[in-house]
Design an enzyme around this catalytic site. Structure first.
Site, PDB file in Angstrom:
ATOM      1  N   TYR A 241     126.227 -92.790 -42.737  1.00 54.75           N
ATOM      2  CA  TYR A 241     124.766 -92.909 -42.870  1.00 54.75           C
ATOM      3  C   TYR A 241     124.400 -94.245 -43.516  1.00 54.75           C
ATOM      4  O   TYR A 241     123.852 -95.121 -42.899  1.00 54.75           O
ATOM      5  CB  TYR A 241     124.204 -91.732 -43.666  1.00 54.75           C
ATOM      6  CG  TYR A 241     122.697 -91.706 -43.696  1.00 54.75           C
ATOM      7  CD1 TYR A 241     121.977 -91.194 -42.623  1.00 54.75           C
ATOM      8  CD2 TYR A 241     121.985 -92.207 -44.779  1.00 54.75           C
ATOM      9  CE1 TYR A 241     120.588 -91.182 -42.618  1.00 54.75           C
ATOM     10  CE2 TYR A 241     120.591 -92.197 -44.790  1.00 54.75           C
ATOM     11  CZ  TYR A 241     119.903 -91.685 -43.714  1.00 54.75           C
ATOM     12  OH  TYR A 241     118.531 -91.682 -43.718  1.00 54.75           O
TER      13      TYR A 241
ATOM     14  N   ASP B  25     110.178 -85.568 -31.842  1.00 54.32           N
ATOM     15  CA  ASP B  25     110.590 -86.284 -33.046  1.00 54.32           C
ATOM     16  C   ASP B  25     109.464 -87.235 -33.458  1.00 54.32           C
ATOM     17  O   ASP B  25     109.281 -88.290 -32.852  1.00 54.32           O
ATOM     18  CB  ASP B  25     111.884 -87.074 -32.804  1.00 54.32           C
ATOM     19  CG  ASP B  25     112.465 -87.648 -34.092  1.00 54.32           C
ATOM     20  OD1 ASP B  25     111.742 -87.679 -35.114  1.00 54.32           O
ATOM     21  OD2 ASP B  25     113.633 -88.061 -34.090  1.00 54.32           O
TER      22      ASP B  25
ATOM     23  N   HIS C 139     113.161 -84.172 -35.337  1.00 51.55           N
ATOM     24  CA  HIS C 139     114.164 -85.015 -35.987  1.00 51.55           C
ATOM     25  C   HIS C 139     115.367 -84.206 -36.468  1.00 51.55           C
ATOM     26  O   HIS C 139     116.402 -84.767 -36.789  1.00 51.55           O
ATOM     27  CB  HIS C 139     113.517 -85.747 -37.160  1.00 51.55           C
ATOM     28  CG  HIS C 139     114.278 -86.948 -37.610  1.00 51.55           C
ATOM     29  ND1 HIS C 139     114.549 -88.018 -36.779  1.00 51.55           N
ATOM     30  CD2 HIS C 139     114.852 -87.260 -38.808  1.00 51.55           C
ATOM     31  CE1 HIS C 139     115.237 -88.935 -37.447  1.00 51.55           C
ATOM     32  NE2 HIS C 139     115.433 -88.498 -38.659  1.00 51.55           N
TER      33      HIS C 139
ATOM     34  N   SER D 197     119.645 -90.690 -37.324  1.00 50.55           N
ATOM     35  CA  SER D 197     118.506 -91.358 -37.955  1.00 50.55           C
ATOM     36  C   SER D 197     118.916 -92.763 -38.402  1.00 50.55           C
ATOM     37  O   SER D 197     119.272 -93.584 -37.558  1.00 50.55           O
ATOM     38  CB  SER D 197     117.989 -90.500 -39.117  1.00 50.55           C
ATOM     39  OG  SER D 197     116.722 -90.937 -39.539  1.00 50.55           O
TER      40      SER D 197
END
Length: 689
Positions: free
Chosen positions: A459, A622, A657, A539
Site C-alpha cells: 500500500y 466507486d 471502493h 486504491s
C-alpha cells in the site's frame, strides 16, 4: 502462450494540454464520464467486461478457487459488541450472508436477537448497513444505509424494543460520525450539500457541515451546528464526550493527521463554538475527558505519538504530558473506567499498555500472541471493554477485558476450516534502494522448500499501517502452495511520522523503490522467481502496482491493480480526490506536477517493452476513486505495444471502493484474481479435499 486477445476499439480524442511547458495527452478523457449517464461509456464497459469474462472462463483454477472460497468463508463470525443501557449490540454473519446482521443481547452471554438484517434490503445483497450507534440508554439505533458501495449514507433510526424503523431520514451524509446526545433526543452528524442529479458520484465534496437532528422531525428542520463557509475544504467530525457535556469537533482539510479542535458546551443553549486547538499542524485524537480536562493522542513534539492533557477551562490552554513518546508508534488511546489504554505498534505488531490518568504505568495488556489488537472502547464507568485480536494464522477473535482485574476472556471465537499449525509466518527485513531497512511478512504452508508462486501485496501511503490479520481469501491462495507477502512500505504509519513523510509528496518514489526491493529480495532469497511473482494492491496500492509495473515490467509475471489512482494529473478533480493532495501534492504546482507526472501510471506506459499479465479491477459505483482512473489506464494499456499477455479490466456492477461489498461478490472477485494470478505464475490449482 495463448494468442493475444482482441480488445474493443476505444475512441482516442485529440486532447493535449500544456502543463508548465510539458505537452500532456489525454486521449481517453471521455472515459471519465459517469457510466450511469453516458451510453458510450456504458457500452465500452460492457464490451470490456465481455472480453474479460470470456478470458477468465478459460482459466482452469477459477471454479476451484470459487468453490473453496465458499467453504473457507462459510463460518460464523461476530464483531465487537457495544454496551449501552445494559444491552450488548454487535454485528454477526452466519457464514455466507452477503451482509452482516445487527444483533442485541440483554446480557453479556444471553441469546442474540436480530435487530436489523440488511440482507432483506435488496435482491442482490449490495445494500449494506454502514455506521451504527446505539443511544445512551440503548433504546434506539441510528444507522447508515449504503447502497451499491457508494460513500453516501442515508441515516435511519430503529426502535430497539419494537423493531420499528422510525420516520426519521437523514440524507447526503458522507465521511461522518453519528453522535447521540446523552438524553437520546437526537444526534449530531456531518453532511455535504446535495449534489446535482448528474454529479452525485463525481462532484467534489466541499463545505461539509455538522448538524443536529432531533428525533421525530424532518431533516429540513435540522440545526446547523458548525460550518466554515470561508474555508470550504475543511471537513468536520463530531464526537460527544462520555459525560455528555461536550461536542468535540475535529476539522481537517486533507488526509493528513493535521487537525483543529473545536469545543461546544452542550449545556449552553446557544451551542457557541470555542477553539481548543488552532491551525492544521498536528494530530489530535480524543482519548476522553475528565470534566474540562481533555486527553489527546498527539504528535506535537512527538513524531511517534504521546498522550497529553489539556485544561479547557483555562484561557491559557495549559498542556501536560501524560504518556511520553516511546520507541514504538502510538496508534490509539482510550479511557475506560479511569484507566488510559494505549495501543502501540512495535515492529508492526500490537502492544497495549495501561496508565493511570496522571501517567503512572499500570502494566501491559496481555495479548493472545503476536498480531493485531484493536478496539478498547468504552466509558468512564464501564467495568469492561472489548478488543479484537487477529494474526495471519489467527482468525479474528473477540475478547472481553476486565479493566480492574486485567483479565481477558474470549467472548466470540470463530470456528474456521483452517489449521494454523500448518502455516508459517515470519517477518523479514530487506534493504531498499537508498539503504533503508524495510519489513515484510511472509506467510505460507509448511513444507515449501522451492521457489513458489507468490503474491506480493503493498500500500505505502496515507499513514496507513498494514498489520497482521487473518484472511480467508488469502488462505485460498496459500492452500494451493502459494506464498503471500505483505510489505510494510514507507508512506505508511508503521514507524510514525518520519516513515509516512519518507513515502509521500516528493518522496513518493521511495514507496516504489521499496516495493521493487521487496520483490528482488524475495527472488534473491529463493522464495519465488520473476516468472512466479504477482503483485497486488488497492486504491493507493493500485497506484503502487500501476507505477511499479511501468518502472519494472520485467520483474513480475502478473499484476492486480485494484480501484487504483491512475491519473495523477486529474485525481483532485473528483469526489474525495481533493483530500489526497496531502500525500500526493498539487497537480497545479509545477514542482509537484513534475513528480506526479513522472510516475502517473496512465501517463508512463512504455510501448516497446514486454509487460506482465495485468488485470485491473474497479466498480461502477466507486465514488472514492472514480472508475474513470482505471478505464483510462486500461484503454492506454490496450493501445500500447507491450506484448501479448492479457491486459484486461474487471468492472464490478453495484459495488464501490470496497466497503459494503456483498460476500458473493467478494468470492467471485477473488476467484477471478487468484485464477488469473495462478495461471500466470505457473501455479497448478487442484481441488482441496
Amino acid at each position: 502462450m495463448s494468442a493475444p486477445l482482441s480488445y474493443p476499439q476505444t475512441r482516442r480524442d485529440d486532447i493535449v494540454e500544456d502543463h508548465f511547458g510539458i505537452k500532456v495527452a489525454d486521449p481517453y478523457r471521455w472515459l471519465e464520464n459517469d457510466v450511469r449517464t453516458d451510453k458510450e461509456v456504458a457500452d465500452w464497459v460492457a464490451a470490456e467486461n465481455k472480453v474479460t469474462n470470456t478470458y477468465l472462463s478459460t482459466l482452469p483454477g477459477r471454479d476451484i478457487f470459487k468453490k473453496r472460497l465458499e467453504t473457507l468463508m462459510d463460518y460464523a463470525r461476530s464483531g465487537m459488541p457495544v454496551r449501552k443501557g445494559g444491552r450488548y449490540f454487535y454485528m454477526h454473519n452466519a457464514g455466507l450472508q452477503n451482509q452482516a446482521v445487527l444483533y442485541e443481547r440483554d446480557s453479556l452471554n444471553g441469546e442474540g436477537r436480530v435487530l436489523i438484517d440488511p440482507n432483506t434490503w435488496s435482491k442482490d445483497g449490495a445494500t449494506a448497513m454502514a455506521e451504527w450507534v446505539p443511544s445512551e440508554d440503548g433504546t434506539r439505533i441510528a444507522y447508515g444505509v449504503q447502497d451499491g458501495g457508494t460513500d453516501w449514507r442515508t441515516i435511519r433510526v430503529l426502535d430497539v424494543a419494537t423493531g420499528d424503523v422510525l420516520p426519521d431520514e437523514v440524507k447526503w451524509v458522507k465521511f461522518s460520525n453519528i453522535a447521540w446526545v446523552k438524553n437520546g433526543s437526537g444526534f449530531f452528524y456531518s453532511r455535504f450539500p446535495e449534489p446535482a442529479a448528474d454529479a452525485e458520484y463525481q462532484a467534489l465534496n466541499m463545505n461539509q457541515t455538522v448538524y443536529f437532528h432531533k428525533l421525530g422531525t424532518p431533516q429540513s428542520s435540522d440545526i446547523k451546528v458548525y460550518a466554515t463557509p470561508d474555508r470550504p475544504k475543511l471537513g468536520h467530525f463530531g464526537q460527544v464526550t462520555d459525560d455528555g457535556h461536550w461536542l468535540v469537533i475535529t476539522s481537517s482539510e486533507g488526509t493528513d493527521s493535521r487537525y483543529e479542535i473545536t469545543l461546544i458546551d452542550l449545556t449552553d443553549p446557544k451551542m457557541k463554538p470555542v477553539k481548543l486547538i488552532r491551525g492544521l499542524e498536528h494530530d489530535w485524537q480524543l482519548a476522553g475527558n475528565e470534566g474540562s480536562t481533555f486527553y489527546f493522542l498527539t504528535d506535537l513534539d512527538a513524531p511517534r505519538g504521546r498522550v497529553v492533557a489539556i485544561d479547557a477551562s483555562s484561557s491559557v490552554r495549559k498542556m501536560q504530558e501524560v504518556v511520553p513518546q516511546q520507541q514504538s508508534t502510538l496508534q490509539g488511546a482510550s479511557i475506560v473506567d479511569g484507566v488510559l489504554l494505549t495501543n502501540y505498534l512495535e515492529d508492526v505488531k500490537s502492544a497495549v499498555k495501561r496508565y493511570s490518568l496522571d501517567g503512572k504505568p499500570l502494566g501491559d495488556v496481555t495479548l493472545p500472541g503476536i498480531g493485531t489488537a484493536s478496539g478498547f472502547g468504552g466509558e468512564p464507568g464501564d467495568p469492561e471493554t472489548f478488543f479484537a485480536f487477529t494474526s495471519f494464522a489467527t482468525p479474528t477473535t473477540i475478547y472481553r477485558y476486565d479493566v480492574k482485574t486485567g483479565e481477558a476472556s474470549i467472548w466470540s471465537k470463530p470456528d474456521v476450516d483452517f489449521d494454523p499449525a500448518q502455516y508459517v509466518v515470519r517477518q523479514r527485513f530487506f534493504t531498499s534502494k537508498d539503504g533503508t531497512r524495510v519489513p515484510m511478512f511472509i506467510v505460507h504452508k509448511k513444507g515449501i522448500t522451492e521457489p513458489a508462486p507468490t503474491i506480493l501485496y503493498g500500500y505505502g501511503g496515507f499513514d496507513i499501517s498494514l498489520t497482521p490479520g487473518y484472511s480467508s481469501t488469502r488462505l485460498a491462495w496459500m492452500e494451493q502452495g502459494g506464498v503471500f507477502v505483505v510489505a510494510n512500505l514507507r508512506g505508511g504509519g508503521e514507524y510514525g511520522k518520519a516513515w509516512h513523510d519518507a513515502g509521500r509528496l516528493h518522496n513518493k518514489q521511495n514507496v516504489f523503490d521499496d516495493f521493487i526491493a521487496a520483490a528482488e529480495d524475495l527472488i534473491a532469497e529463493g522464495v519465488t522467481t520473476k516468472q512466479q511473482l504477482a503483485i497486488q494492491g488497492g486504491s493507493n496500492g493500485g497506484l503502487l502496482v500501476g507505477a511499479v509495473t511501468n518502472q519494472r515490467p520485467d520483474l513480475f509475471a502478473a499484476a492486480l491493480p485494484e480501484v487504483g489512482v491512475m491519473d495523477m494529473i486529474r485525481f483532485d478533480k473528483f469526489t474525495a480526490g481533493r483530500y489526497w493532495v496531502d500525500d500526493y501534492g498539487y497537480p497545479e504546482k509545477e514542482d509537484d506536477f513534475k513528480v506526479l507526472y513522472s510516475y502517473s501510471p496512465y501517463h508512463n506506459i512504455h510501448s516497446g517493452e514486454t509487460y506482465p499479465a495485468i488485470m485491473a479491477l474497479t466498480a461502477d459505483t466507486d465514488d472514492r476513486v472514480v472508475p474513470g482512473h482505471t478505464f483510462k489506464y486500461t484503454a492506454a494499456l490496450q493501445h500500447a505495444d507491450i506484448g501479448d499477455k492479457p491486459h484486461i479490466v474487471r468492472i464490478e456492477t453495484r459495488a464501490g471502493h470496497g466497503s459494503g461489498k456483498p460476500t458473493d461478490k467478494i468470492i467471485e472477485e477473488y476467484a477471478d484474481m487468484w485464477a488469473f494470478a495462478a495461471h500466470w505464475t505457473g501455479m497448478r490449482v487442484k481441488p482441496v479435499e
